[in-house]
Enzyme design. Structure first.
Site, PDB file in Angstrom:
ATOM      1  N   GLU A   1      -2.690   4.491  18.018  1.00  0.00           N
ATOM      2  CA  GLU A   1      -1.249   4.848  17.846  1.00  0.00           C
ATOM      3  C   GLU A   1      -0.964   6.207  18.516  1.00  0.00           C
ATOM      4  O   GLU A   1      -1.448   7.207  18.746  1.00  0.00           O
ATOM      5  CB  GLU A   1      -1.077   5.129  16.297  1.00  0.00           C
ATOM      6  CG  GLU A   1      -1.664   3.874  15.165  1.00  0.00           C
ATOM      7  CD  GLU A   1      -1.014   4.129  14.172  1.00  0.00           C
ATOM      8  OE1 GLU A   1       0.058   3.885  13.721  1.00  0.00           O
ATOM      9  OE2 GLU A   1      -1.944   4.862  13.177  1.00  0.00           O
TER      10      GLU A   1
ATOM     11  N   LYS B   1       0.872  -1.199  -0.052  1.00  0.00           N
ATOM     12  CA  LYS B   1      -0.079   0.144   0.007  1.00  0.00           C
ATOM     13  C   LYS B   1       0.853   1.473  -0.046  1.00  0.00           C
ATOM     14  O   LYS B   1       1.909   1.209   0.524  1.00  0.00           O
ATOM     15  CB  LYS B   1      -1.184   0.055   1.180  1.00  0.00           C
ATOM     16  CG  LYS B   1      -0.316   0.314   2.620  1.00  0.00           C
ATOM     17  CD  LYS B   1      -1.388   0.202   3.333  1.00  0.00           C
ATOM     18  CE  LYS B   1      -1.688   1.431   4.198  1.00  0.00           C
ATOM     19  NZ  LYS B   1      -0.609   2.010   4.998  1.00  0.00           N
TER      20      LYS B   1
ATOM     21  N   HIS C   1       0.635  -5.471   6.041  1.00  0.00           N
ATOM     22  CA  HIS C   1       1.334  -6.095   7.003  1.00  0.00           C
ATOM     23  C   HIS C   1       0.896  -6.776   8.183  1.00  0.00           C
ATOM     24  O   HIS C   1       1.223  -7.373   8.757  1.00  0.00           O
ATOM     25  CB  HIS C   1       2.594  -5.216   7.407  1.00  0.00           C
ATOM     26  CG  HIS C   1       2.380  -4.167   8.441  1.00  0.00           C
ATOM     27  ND1 HIS C   1       1.689  -3.014   7.888  1.00  0.00           N
ATOM     28  CD2 HIS C   1       2.506  -4.165   9.547  1.00  0.00           C
ATOM     29  CE1 HIS C   1       1.636  -2.346   9.024  1.00  0.00           C
ATOM     30  NE2 HIS C   1       2.078  -2.769  10.155  1.00  0.00           N
TER      31      HIS C   1
ATOM     32  N   ASP D   1      -5.353   5.542   5.155  1.00  0.00           N
ATOM     33  CA  ASP D   1      -3.899   4.767   5.615  1.00  0.00           C
ATOM     34  C   ASP D   1      -4.296   3.473   6.413  1.00  0.00           C
ATOM     35  O   ASP D   1      -3.465   2.643   6.563  1.00  0.00           O
ATOM     36  CB  ASP D   1      -3.316   5.775   6.202  1.00  0.00           C
ATOM     37  CG  ASP D   1      -1.873   5.385   6.772  1.00  0.00           C
ATOM     38  OD1 ASP D   1      -1.165   5.127   5.836  1.00  0.00           O
ATOM     39  OD2 ASP D   1      -1.608   5.717   7.831  1.00  0.00           O
TER      40      ASP D   1
ATOM     41  N   HIS E   1      -5.932  -2.185   7.171  1.00  0.00           N
ATOM     42  CA  HIS E   1      -5.547  -3.070   8.155  1.00  0.00           C
ATOM     43  C   HIS E   1      -6.933  -3.239   9.042  1.00  0.00           C
ATOM     44  O   HIS E   1      -7.227  -4.367   9.694  1.00  0.00           O
ATOM     45  CB  HIS E   1      -4.476  -2.336   9.250  1.00  0.00           C
ATOM     46  CG  HIS E   1      -3.585  -1.830   8.651  1.00  0.00           C
ATOM     47  ND1 HIS E   1      -2.856  -2.620   7.565  1.00  0.00           N
ATOM     48  CD2 HIS E   1      -2.506  -0.715   8.623  1.00  0.00           C
ATOM     49  CE1 HIS E   1      -1.665  -2.122   7.215  1.00  0.00           C
ATOM     50  NE2 HIS E   1      -1.667  -0.966   7.735  1.00  0.00           N
TER      51      HIS E   1
ATOM     52  N   LYS F   1       0.819 -10.304  11.183  1.00  0.00           N
ATOM     53  CA  LYS F   1       1.045 -10.444  12.594  1.00  0.00           C
ATOM     54  C   LYS F   1       0.423 -11.630  13.244  1.00  0.00           C
ATOM     55  O   LYS F   1      -0.825 -12.087  12.909  1.00  0.00           O
ATOM     56  CB  LYS F   1       0.186  -9.253  13.147  1.00  0.00           C
ATOM     57  CG  LYS F   1       0.779  -7.894  12.773  1.00  0.00           C
ATOM     58  CD  LYS F   1       0.192  -6.779  13.417  1.00  0.00           C
ATOM     59  CE  LYS F   1       0.691  -5.420  13.009  1.00  0.00           C
ATOM     60  NZ  LYS F   1       1.024  -4.585  14.084  1.00  0.00           N
TER      61      LYS F   1
HETATM   62  C1  BG6 Z   1       1.092   1.562   8.406  1.00  0.00           C
HETATM   63  C2  BG6 Z   1       0.386   2.891   8.256  1.00  0.00           C
HETATM   64  O1  BG6 Z   1       0.504   0.900   7.175  1.00  0.00           O
HETATM   65  O2  BG6 Z   1       0.738   1.098   9.622  1.00  0.00           O
HETATM   66  C3  BG6 Z   1       1.169   3.832   9.232  1.00  0.00           C
HETATM   67  O3  BG6 Z   1       1.040   3.714   7.095  1.00  0.00           O
HETATM   68  C4  BG6 Z   1       0.927   3.272  10.482  1.00  0.00           C
HETATM   69  O4  BG6 Z   1       0.635   5.139   9.272  1.00  0.00           O
HETATM   70  C5  BG6 Z   1       1.208   1.780  10.511  1.00  0.00           C
HETATM   71  O5  BG6 Z   1       1.661   3.740  11.602  1.00  0.00           O
HETATM   72  C6  BG6 Z   1       0.827   0.973  11.797  1.00  0.00           C
HETATM   73  O6  BG6 Z   1       1.608  -0.345  11.827  1.00  0.00           O
HETATM   74  P1  BG6 Z   1       1.800  -0.923  13.161  1.00  0.00           P
HETATM   75  O7  BG6 Z   1       2.191  -2.174  12.783  1.00  0.00           O
HETATM   76  O8  BG6 Z   1       2.647  -0.337  13.950  1.00  0.00           O
HETATM   77  O9  BG6 Z   1       0.263  -1.238  14.022  1.00  0.00           O
END
Ligand code: BG6
Length: 491
Positions: A214, A146, A176, A233, A238, A180
């Protein structure tokens, strides 16, 4: 064909000098090397625009790998890894570089994997460049990540461009979150335990909350983020992935195709959010300055390179309804934001009240809940009621919480999402990757939300101080339905 060990591959990383390659991919490859997961004949070819020798490239990546690794570099493992590493200077907009690349790739019979760790604006040039010199042919594989567009239209464009040169079975789209451990565990939890499986429906469940909170702000990616916003995003990919896994029907078996088909069915049942219900079902916010863990942080519009008039959301809360038999009348409340009080991801399944109440249950006692903490301190807890201990009558209740699994934080076999996804691509298994239809169905649902926000203009952006849980209005979304956010518990 899927095999369970990594094959001998030539992994070509386009964007080898970039952030993704240095922060995530090389540390992940180091860990795979350490666990002896990479085939002895595999080569790693960093491709980027620089007149670097192999030695110069290795020197650069050693510095960054040291920074991003969760441990000290073991020189023996590092030597094994860099033995595989090569650097190839490429301008992806010029065909003759691909002819040169072909010569290098023709040196072995390895399966070729291209990792496009570049901005999407360079995707097409790479697909075309590879296609022109027949480097696209099966069994080569290509990994893209992405943002796959910013709308259905732009996503389709990328999907069409890649489909011109690669078959869907060659394309590995990364989200990603699918790498996990805790997300994968949701599938086992739901479909290996009759305790959960038989209670997973609208008869038993009142509603489900999904929170991905976050602490980070925008760092140095303001321009990228400002075009995206938290909805594109985080939610488009996700959070919708979590939602589909938590709500999908049992697949016929756990093959990639069957799992993806079930997820697609869910995406198609998402009730449309449009101008008529946008205010009732969504809240979008933007952070102002505040404190995170005692440190003062600037507002979104004061970050490096910011446009002070930006109306982009850094927080979003959405009530999602599913139009199918299993979930009719069971809302899913999604919320995610940057610069919130604490970094954590959690799913809370709130069960219905008992049909008949025999006990004196004080009003402040909540309902039965299944709390699935995805990150950090991954664990599963259940809130339940029991008799208040002592001489009280049997009908006096108190609530209690049991923990079903202890945190996996300290286990030595914790695998980072990129390690798992790189390994899966080396095995040729697409189960943990997103297919074309999933990406497009997700955008189909997101587009009207973003359009409706545009149409209702400024008045829908709520400000919240950094270090809080987002705008107060996100509480209203759930409270007007007579429900409450599950309170965060740092344990
Ligand atoms: C990414 C986003 O895909 O995932 C980021 O572009 C975000 O903005 C991140 O901070 C969060 O990933 P994780 O694994 O830290 O929850």
């Amino acid at each position: 064909m899927i095999i369970d060990i990594a094959q001998a591959c030539d992994l070509v990383i386009f964007g080898a000098k970039g952030d993704l390659a240095r922060r995530k991919l090389l540390p992940a490859l180091y860990q795979l090397e350490k666990c002896n997961q990479i085939h002895p004949n595999t080569r790693i070819i960093g491709a980027g625009r620089a007149n670097w020798t192999k030695e110069e490239y290795i020197e650069t990546i050693k510095k960054t790998t040291k920074t991003f690794l969760r441990e000290d570099i073991d020189e023996h493992i590092w030597d094994k890894l860099i033995f595989r590493v090569h650097f190839f200077n490429i301008d992806v907009f010029k065909e003759h570089y691909f002819t040169k690349l072909k010569k290098i790739l023709n040196q072995t019979n390895n399966i070729i994997i291209y990792y496009c760790a570049v901005p999407p604006s360079a995707f097409h040039a790479i697909f075309e460049g590879l296609g022109k010199v027949n480097l696209n042919l099966f069994p080569s594989r290509i990994i893209i990540e992405k943002p796959l567009g910013v709308s259905l239209k732009t996503c389709k464009k990328i999907n069409d461009q890649i489909a011109k040169y690669f078959l869907e079975s060659q394309i590995f789209r990364i989200d990603h979150y699918l790498g996990k451990e805790s997300i994968l565990n949701l599938i086992s939890l739901r479909f290996a335990n009759s305790l959960f499986f038989n209670n997973w429906n609208r008869k038993m469940i009142d509603h489900i909350q999904i929170t991905v909170s976050e602490e980070v702000g925008i760092e140095n990616r303001w321009n990228y983020f400002d075009e995206m916003g938290q909805t594109r995003d985080m939610v488009q990919n996700h959070l919708l992935q979590i939602l589909t896994i938590i709500s999908m029907d049992q697949p016929k078996n756990i093959s990639p195709t069957n799992i993806r088909n079930e997820k697609i069915k869910i995406l198609r049942t998402l009730d449309t959010i449009n101008i008529d219900n946008i205010n009732e079902k969504t809240v979008r916010g933007q952070y102002t300055s505040g404190n995170i863990r005692g440190k003062k942080v600037p507002s979104y519009i004061e970050e490096n390179g910011a446009n002070p008039n930006s109306q982009t959301e850094t927080f979003v809360c959405i009530r999602v309804d599913l139009k199918n038999d299993q979930w009719l009348g069971v809302p899913f409340y999604l919320r995610t934001g940057k610069r919130l009080a604490y970094k954590y991801s959690e799913i809370v399944v709130v069960f219905k009240e008992m049909p008949i109440n025999l006990f004196n249950k004080p009003n402040n006692l909540s309902r039965n809940k299944l709390i699935i903490r995805l990150d950090p301190n991954e664990n599963i807890k259940i809130d339940f009621f029991k008799k208040t201990p002592g001489f009280n009558e049997i009908c006096q209740l108190t609530s209690d919480r049991i923990e079903l699994s202890s945190s996996t934080k300290t286990t030595s076999n914790r695998i980072d999402a990129y390690e798992r996804l790189l390994l899966e691509s080396m095995k040729g298994s697409q189960s943990l990757f997103v297919c074309r239809e999933e990406t497009e169905e997700a955008w189909k649902w997101i587009d009207p939300i973003i359009d409706s926000w545009k149409k209702t203009k400024q008045n829908n952006l709520k400000l919240y101080p950094a270090g809080t849980w987002g705008p107060k209005n996100s509480d209203k979304i759930i409270m007007k339905d007579g429900r409450y956010w599950h309170e965060f518990d740092s344990k």
